[in-house]
Design an enzyme around this catalytic site. Structure first.
Site, PDB file in Angstrom:
ATOM      1  N   HIS A  75       9.409   6.834   3.674  1.00 28.20           N
ATOM      2  CA  HIS A  75       9.000   6.869   2.269  1.00 28.20           C
ATOM      3  C   HIS A  75       9.145   8.279   1.706  1.00 28.20           C
ATOM      4  CE1 HIS A  75       7.104   5.495  -1.309  1.00 28.20           C
ATOM      5  NE2 HIS A  75       6.031   6.241  -1.143  1.00 28.20           N
TER       6      HIS A  75
ATOM      7  N   ASP B 215      10.273   2.324  -3.441  1.00 24.34           N
ATOM      8  CA  ASP B 215      11.649   2.794  -3.328  1.00 24.34           C
ATOM      9  C   ASP B 215      12.643   1.709  -3.728  1.00 24.34           C
ATOM     10  OD1 ASP B 215      10.943   5.395  -2.409  1.00 24.34           O
ATOM     11  OD2 ASP B 215      10.393   4.459  -0.520  1.00 24.34           O
TER      12      ASP B 215
ATOM     13  N   SER C  96       0.836  -1.189   0.000  1.00 22.56           N
ATOM     14  CA  SER C  96       0.000   0.000   0.000  1.00 22.56           C
ATOM     15  C   SER C  96       0.874   1.243   0.000  1.00 22.56           C
ATOM     16  CB  SER C  96      -0.916  -0.012   1.216  1.00 22.56           C
ATOM     17  OG  SER C  96      -0.146  -0.126   2.388  1.00 22.56           O
TER      18      SER C  96
ATOM     19  N   ARG D 212      12.682   1.850  -7.456  1.00 25.17           N
ATOM     20  CA  ARG D 212      13.454   3.029  -7.882  1.00 25.17           C
ATOM     21  C   ARG D 212      14.948   2.778  -7.718  1.00 25.17           C
ATOM     22  NH1 ARG D 212       9.562   7.336  -4.928  1.00 25.17           N
ATOM     23  NH2 ARG D 212       8.086   7.626  -6.626  1.00 25.17           N
TER      24      ARG D 212
END
Length: 107
Positions: A54, A35, A3, A38
């Protein structure tokens, strides 16, 4: 369960589990999967775990746990790559002319 935002939804999940009397603090945690993805884009062939929050400096890339181990990265490289991962969301928001969140596609 994945989520976003993880820093808001993990406490909500904890309360739901508590109400159902199934809460176990050792089994509920937030994983900033976004993340991690990324980071994979930034680090290419090195799998670097990402923990923490985050947003910005709360995102921590764990180069000590990288697989495969990479001794070729200098401290300066690690610092720059970590910052790039931390700023990933900001880059997306800026690319969208600050007209939305860092989310590229909603589920």
């Amino acid at each position: 369960m994945i989520s976003n935002p993880v820093n808001s939804t993990v406490p909500i999940a904890a309360e739901v589990f508590k109400k159902a009397e199934t809460y176990d603090e050792k089994k509920l945690f937030g994983v900033t999967t976004l993340d991690v993805v990324r980071a994979k884009a930034v680090y290419a062939k090195i799998n670097v775990p990402v923990v923490g929050g985050h947003a910005g400096i709360t995102i921590l890339s764990l180069f000590s746990q990288a697989m495969p181990k990479s001794n070729a990265l200098s401290d300066e490289d690690i610092k720059a790559l970590t910052k790039q991962t931390q700023d990933g969301g900001t880059e997306v928001v800026e690319a969208k002319a600050e007209k939305g969140s860092a989310t590229l596609s909603m589920a």
